[in-house]
Design a protein around this motif. Sequence first.
Motif, PDB file in Angstrom:
ATOM      1  N   LEU A  23      30.752 -11.883 -71.220  1.00 38.71           N
ATOM      2  CA  LEU A  23      30.741 -10.253 -71.967  1.00 38.71           C
ATOM      3  C   LEU A  23      29.198  -9.681 -71.711  1.00 38.71           C
ATOM      4  CD1 LEU A  23      32.722 -10.812 -75.281  1.00 38.71           C
ATOM      5  CD2 LEU A  23      33.336  -9.728 -73.002  1.00 38.71           C
ATOM      6  N   LEU A  24      28.049 -10.376 -71.689  1.00 37.58           N
ATOM      7  CA  LEU A  24      26.920  -9.930 -71.728  1.00 37.58           C
ATOM      8  C   LEU A  24      26.546  -9.414 -70.060  1.00 37.58           C
ATOM      9  CD1 LEU A  24      24.727 -12.584 -73.672  1.00 37.58           C
ATOM     10  CD2 LEU A  24      25.056 -10.209 -74.040  1.00 37.58           C
ATOM     11  N   LEU A  25      27.259 -10.193 -69.306  1.00 35.57           N
ATOM     12  CA  LEU A  25      27.322  -9.763 -67.786  1.00 35.57           C
ATOM     13  C   LEU A  25      27.614  -8.463 -67.509  1.00 35.57           C
ATOM     14  CD1 LEU A  25      25.801 -10.557 -64.986  1.00 35.57           C
ATOM     15  CD2 LEU A  25      27.996 -11.831 -64.602  1.00 35.57           C
ATOM     16  N   GLY A  26      29.144  -8.634 -68.108  1.00 34.66           N
ATOM     17  CA  GLY A  26      30.015  -7.341 -67.788  1.00 34.66           C
ATOM     18  C   GLY A  26      29.337  -6.214 -68.609  1.00 34.66           C
ATOM     19  N   SER A  27      28.787  -6.338 -69.622  1.00 33.50           N
ATOM     20  CA  SER A  27      28.068  -5.166 -70.513  1.00 33.50           C
ATOM     21  C   SER A  27      26.921  -4.737 -69.840  1.00 33.50           C
ATOM     22  CB  SER A  27      28.053  -5.284 -71.970  1.00 33.50           C
ATOM     23  OG  SER A  27      26.803  -6.471 -71.971  1.00 33.50           O
ATOM     24  N   PHE A  28      26.168  -5.563 -68.993  1.00 34.92           N
ATOM     25  CA  PHE A  28      24.979  -5.140 -68.397  1.00 34.92           C
ATOM     26  C   PHE A  28      25.327  -4.126 -67.221  1.00 34.92           C
ATOM     27  CE2 PHE A  28      21.895  -5.825 -64.867  1.00 34.92           C
ATOM     28  CZ  PHE A  28      21.003  -5.493 -65.444  1.00 34.92           C
ATOM     29  N   PHE A  29      26.758  -4.192 -66.778  1.00 29.08           N
ATOM     30  CA  PHE A  29      26.998  -3.218 -65.742  1.00 29.08           C
ATOM     31  C   PHE A  29      27.636  -2.140 -66.366  1.00 29.08           C
ATOM     32  CE2 PHE A  29      26.560  -7.042 -63.147  1.00 29.08           C
ATOM     33  CZ  PHE A  29      25.492  -6.945 -62.184  1.00 29.08           C
ATOM     34  N   LEU A  30      28.444  -2.188 -67.411  1.00 25.75           N
ATOM     35  CA  LEU A  30      29.210  -1.328 -67.791  1.00 25.75           C
ATOM     36  C   LEU A  30      28.760  -0.487 -68.769  1.00 25.75           C
ATOM     37  CD1 LEU A  30      32.766  -3.222 -67.916  1.00 25.75           C
ATOM     38  CD2 LEU A  30      31.975  -1.769 -66.354  1.00 25.75           C
ATOM     39  N   PRO A  32      25.160  -0.801 -70.434  1.00 22.25           N
ATOM     40  CA  PRO A  32      23.756  -1.500 -70.950  1.00 22.25           C
ATOM     41  C   PRO A  32      23.139  -1.088 -72.108  1.00 22.25           C
ATOM     42  CG  PRO A  32      23.651  -0.201 -68.904  1.00 22.25           C
ATOM     43  CD  PRO A  32      24.876  -0.082 -69.617  1.00 22.25           C
ATOM     44  N   ARG A  33      23.115  -1.438 -73.267  1.00 24.40           N
ATOM     45  CA  ARG A  33      22.453  -0.954 -74.274  1.00 24.40           C
ATOM     46  C   ARG A  33      22.122  -2.257 -75.115  1.00 24.40           C
ATOM     47  NH1 ARG A  33      23.737   3.283 -72.152  1.00 24.40           N
ATOM     48  NH2 ARG A  33      24.660   5.131 -73.028  1.00 24.40           N
ATOM     49  N   VAL A  34      21.082  -2.239 -75.620  1.00 24.82           N
ATOM     50  CA  VAL A  34      20.291  -3.307 -76.365  1.00 24.82           C
ATOM     51  C   VAL A  34      20.948  -3.602 -77.469  1.00 24.82           C
ATOM     52  CG1 VAL A  34      18.317  -4.190 -77.679  1.00 24.82           C
ATOM     53  CG2 VAL A  34      17.980  -2.919 -75.438  1.00 24.82           C
ATOM     54  N   ALA A  38      22.767  -7.411 -78.543  1.00 19.46           N
ATOM     55  CA  ALA A  38      22.318  -7.874 -79.654  1.00 19.46           C
ATOM     56  C   ALA A  38      23.673  -8.176 -80.549  1.00 19.46           C
ATOM     57  CB  ALA A  38      21.450  -7.079 -80.449  1.00 19.46           C
ATOM     58  N   GLY A  39      24.595  -7.109 -80.543  1.00 19.91           N
ATOM     59  CA  GLY A  39      25.924  -7.332 -81.248  1.00 19.91           C
ATOM     60  C   GLY A  39      26.744  -8.412 -80.681  1.00 19.91           C
ATOM     61  N   LEU A  40      26.703  -8.592 -79.237  1.00 22.47           N
ATOM     62  CA  LEU A  40      27.537  -9.786 -78.801  1.00 22.47           C
ATOM     63  C   LEU A  40      27.095 -11.083 -79.061  1.00 22.47           C
ATOM     64  CD1 LEU A  40      28.346  -8.417 -75.255  1.00 22.47           C
ATOM     65  CD2 LEU A  40      29.869  -8.974 -76.898  1.00 22.47           C
ATOM     66  N   LEU A  41      25.559 -11.088 -79.112  1.00 26.17           N
ATOM     67  CA  LEU A  41      24.729 -12.360 -79.640  1.00 26.17           C
ATOM     68  C   LEU A  41      25.116 -12.684 -81.205  1.00 26.17           C
ATOM     69  CD1 LEU A  41      21.541 -12.089 -77.306  1.00 26.17           C
ATOM     70  CD2 LEU A  41      23.281 -13.615 -77.143  1.00 26.17           C
ATOM     71  N   PHE A 100      22.597  -3.365 -83.954  1.00 26.23           N
ATOM     72  CA  PHE A 100      23.974  -4.218 -83.720  1.00 26.23           C
ATOM     73  C   PHE A 100      25.046  -3.375 -83.628  1.00 26.23           C
ATOM     74  CE2 PHE A 100      21.167  -7.032 -86.159  1.00 26.23           C
ATOM     75  CZ  PHE A 100      20.744  -8.166 -85.334  1.00 26.23           C
ATOM     76  N   ASN A 101      25.488  -3.209 -82.349  1.00 27.72           N
ATOM     77  CA  ASN A 101      26.891  -2.481 -82.145  1.00 27.72           C
ATOM     78  C   ASN A 101      28.197  -3.168 -83.040  1.00 27.72           C
ATOM     79  OD1 ASN A 101      29.167  -1.445 -81.177  1.00 27.72           O
ATOM     80  ND2 ASN A 101      28.205  -0.480 -79.583  1.00 27.72           N
ATOM     81  N   PRO A 102      28.704  -2.564 -83.807  1.00 27.94           N
ATOM     82  CA  PRO A 102      29.404  -3.137 -84.715  1.00 27.94           C
ATOM     83  C   PRO A 102      31.029  -3.755 -83.841  1.00 27.94           C
ATOM     84  CG  PRO A 102      28.902  -1.339 -86.060  1.00 27.94           C
ATOM     85  CD  PRO A 102      28.302  -1.240 -84.560  1.00 27.94           C
TER      86      PRO A 102
END
Length: 133
Positions: A23-30, A32-34, A38-41, A100-102
């Motif tokens: 998911l982190l890799l996918g969100s990096f391309f789709l 990319p917000r800090v 942070a929310g995924l982690l 953190f994105n809810p």
Amino acid sequence: MEKATKNLIVEVSAGIVIFTAVLLLGSFFLYPRVSVFAGLLLGMVLALAMFLSMALVLDRSMKSQDPRTVQKRGIVSAAVRYLLLIAILVIVINWFSDRFNPVAVVIGVLGLKAGAFLQPVIHRIASRKDNNR
């Protein structure tokens, strides 16, 4: 705790981490917000904590002889886990949604389900490596 149970805990935890990494890799391309990262982690940490809580309750329950105690312990621990999750989500939404994105937190928590689904695959890979040694 038996070795098989410890292996199961490691395998499901690895599934949660793998799910989050994808998911982190996918969100990096789709997207990319800090705050998404942070929310995924945070969701991953919550999923791992919930899973470890479940594993400990189940391990203690298997050692118990009284079915009523097992039932009560399971219900109370599940209620506490979900109330804590809801409380954390409310706190994130009300005070920390800029950090953190809810939605990402909720998706990260769903790693608990993904970890359970990935466990058989991870087990086969791990046992194949053990057999080759």
